[in-house]
Design a protein around this motif. Structure first.
Motif, mmCIF file in Angstrom:
data_model
loop_
_atom_site.group_PDB
_atom_site.id
_atom_site.type_symbol
_atom_site.label_atom_id
_atom_site.label_comp_id
_atom_site.label_asym_id
_atom_site.label_seq_id
_atom_site.Cartn_x
_atom_site.Cartn_y
_atom_site.Cartn_z
ATOM 1 N N ARG A 93 0.826 -1.203 0.000
ATOM 2 C CA ARG A 93 0.000 0.000 0.000
ATOM 3 C C ARG A 93 0.866 1.263 0.000
ATOM 4 O O ARG A 93 0.611 2.217 -0.738
ATOM 5 N N GLN A 94 1.903 1.255 0.820
ATOM 6 C CA GLN A 94 2.774 2.420 0.898
ATOM 7 C C GLN A 94 3.564 2.610 -0.395
ATOM 8 O O GLN A 94 3.691 3.727 -0.902
ATOM 9 N N MET A 95 4.082 1.518 -0.939
ATOM 10 C CA MET A 95 4.852 1.633 -2.175
ATOM 11 C C MET A 95 3.950 2.052 -3.339
ATOM 12 O O MET A 95 4.369 2.810 -4.216
ATOM 13 N N GLU A 96 2.711 1.578 -3.334
ATOM 14 C CA GLU A 96 1.763 1.976 -4.358
ATOM 15 C C GLU A 96 1.509 3.482 -4.321
ATOM 16 O O GLU A 96 1.281 4.116 -5.361
ATOM 17 N N ALA A 97 1.542 4.055 -3.107
ATOM 18 C CA ALA A 97 1.317 5.485 -2.940
ATOM 19 C C ALA A 97 2.589 6.308 -3.139
ATOM 20 O O ALA A 97 2.569 7.521 -2.971
ATOM 21 N N GLY A 98 3.700 5.656 -3.468
ATOM 22 C CA GLY A 98 4.944 6.369 -3.731
ATOM 23 C C GLY A 98 5.811 6.581 -2.522
ATOM 24 O O GLY A 98 6.781 7.345 -2.578
ATOM 25 N N HIS A 99 5.521 5.910 -1.418
ATOM 26 C CA HIS A 99 6.316 6.029 -0.200
ATOM 27 C C HIS A 99 7.323 4.886 -0.106
ATOM 28 O O HIS A 99 7.119 3.821 -0.689
ATOM 29 N N LYS A 100 8.368 5.114 0.654
ATOM 30 C CA LYS A 100 9.350 4.069 0.923
ATOM 31 C C LYS A 100 9.136 3.589 2.351
ATOM 32 O O LYS A 100 9.498 4.270 3.305
ATOM 33 N N PRO A 101 8.525 2.425 2.525
ATOM 34 C CA PRO A 101 8.180 1.965 3.877
ATOM 35 C C PRO A 101 9.400 1.550 4.682
ATOM 36 O O PRO A 101 10.412 1.118 4.126
ATOM 37 N N THR A 102 9.280 1.699 5.987
ATOM 38 C CA THR A 102 10.291 1.194 6.904
ATOM 39 C C THR A 102 9.627 0.178 7.825
ATOM 40 O O THR A 102 8.393 0.186 8.001
ATOM 41 N N LEU A 103 10.434 -0.680 8.427
ATOM 42 C CA LEU A 103 9.880 -1.720 9.289
ATOM 43 C C LEU A 103 9.137 -1.106 10.466
ATOM 44 O O LEU A 103 8.051 -1.564 10.844
ATOM 45 N N GLY A 104 9.695 -0.031 11.042
ATOM 46 C CA GLY A 104 9.046 0.613 12.176
ATOM 47 C C GLY A 104 7.677 1.155 11.827
ATOM 48 O O GLY A 104 6.712 0.990 12.592
ATOM 49 N N GLN A 105 7.556 1.783 10.671
ATOM 50 C CA GLN A 105 6.268 2.323 10.245
ATOM 51 C C GLN A 105 5.253 1.215 10.018
ATOM 52 O O GLN A 105 4.085 1.329 10.417
ATOM 53 N N VAL A 106 5.699 0.137 9.388
ATOM 54 C CA VAL A 106 4.790 -0.976 9.116
ATOM 55 C C VAL A 106 4.322 -1.623 10.421
ATOM 56 O O VAL A 106 3.135 -1.935 10.576
ATOM 57 N N LEU A 107 5.235 -1.803 11.365
ATOM 58 C CA LEU A 107 4.856 -2.383 12.654
ATOM 59 C C LEU A 107 3.878 -1.477 13.400
ATOM 60 O O LEU A 107 2.952 -1.967 14.067
ATOM 61 N N ASN A 108 4.060 -0.167 13.290
ATOM 62 C CA ASN A 108 3.120 0.772 13.924
ATOM 63 C C ASN A 108 1.719 0.631 13.335
ATOM 64 O O ASN A 108 0.714 0.681 14.054
ATOM 65 N N VAL A 109 1.662 0.455 12.018
ATOM 66 C CA VAL A 109 0.356 0.281 11.371
ATOM 67 C C VAL A 109 -0.287 -1.029 11.820
ATOM 68 O O VAL A 109 -1.489 -1.074 12.104
#
Length: 261
Positions: A93-109
């Protein structure tokens, strides 16, 4: 930085579904593999958690002298697969929106889902998994009775070489297939859509059922691909899940984006 759990939420509107083709499955798998290649560390980190869980449960069953539960556990694991893939959905979802995800952000979600409708879906899935395991124990008591199966070798010999074993396998797999079909129909689309949109979990389940009914052969084919791949990945000490879970998780996200508009 903006809250990664809300930046791409879509408006609450009645979801519409469209029919899928085999080409959609092939393309979704290709995109899933591409997403994993773009963010392998996150995929491996999330998948590693489930590898450790699988090994821990298997080891515990051996220590508790209940090795006969290893097979139904492995069969039942795909039942909770969609919820296990929440982290992979978020990466895609994040990459589709043009963002570069990090593990911390994904775990927070993932952690934030406890306050959202996804948590209700987790309850539904775990309840069905509990029913599956309970049914297995009941069938063992009714069909296998007092027959001895204290070791994994003895259990395998019992179910593969005796009439009672064949009856147990037949009824068990029929029940398992029925439960899997029901759970698959209500979850294959509902988990990613709940991550993506602000709708209630009942609407999400109904949308998932509608998506399956819109292209039943294709969606059932996808379920078969997922089940076979996950079971095969469990064989070498669950290590195959390190690759299979991320690819299938990302692919499911892309399949959802094709199925729901």
């Amino acid at each position: 930085m903006a809250d990664m759990d809300t930046y791409a939420k879509r408006p609450a509107r009645p979801p519409e579904v469209r029919a899928l083709t085999v080409a959609d499955i092939r393309q979704s798998l290709a995109e899933g593999a591409a997403d994993f290649a773009r963010s392998p560390r996150i995929g491996l980190a999330i998948a590693l958690v489930f590898v450790v869980i699988g090994l821990a449960i298997t080891t515990s069953l051996l220590v508790l002298h209940a090795p006969w539960l290893i097979y139904p556990f492995a069969i039942g694991f795909p039942l909770v697969g969609p919820f296990a893939a929440v982290g992979f959905y978020e990466v895609s979802r994040q990459m589709e929106a043009g963002h570069k995800p990090t593990l911390g952000q994904v775990l927070n979600v993932i952690w934030a889902q406890r306050r959202r409708e996804v948590s209700w879906m987790a309850f539904v899935m775990l309840f069905v998994f509990w029913v599956w395991m309970y049914q297995i124990r009941l069938l063992m008591a009714l069909i296998l009775g007092r027959m001895s199966y204290a070791t994994l070798d003895r259990f395998a010999d019992l179910v593969l070489t005796t009439n009672q074993g064949w009856i147990f396998l037949g009824i068990g797999h029929i029940e398992g297939a029925a439960l899997a079909l029901v759970l698959y129909s209500i979850t294959v689309i509902s988990i990613p859509i709940l991550l993506d949109r602000e709708i209630d979990f009942v609407t999400a389940m109904l949308t998932s059922i509608r998506a399956v009914l819109a292209s039943p052969l294709v969606m059932l084919g996808w379920g078969l691909v997922v089940t076979v791949a996950v079971l095969a990945a469990c064989l070498p000490f669950f290590l195959g899940l390190l690759v299979v879970l991320p690819v299938l998780g990302h692919a499911t996200w892309h399949l959802y984006r094709r199925a729901v508009v």
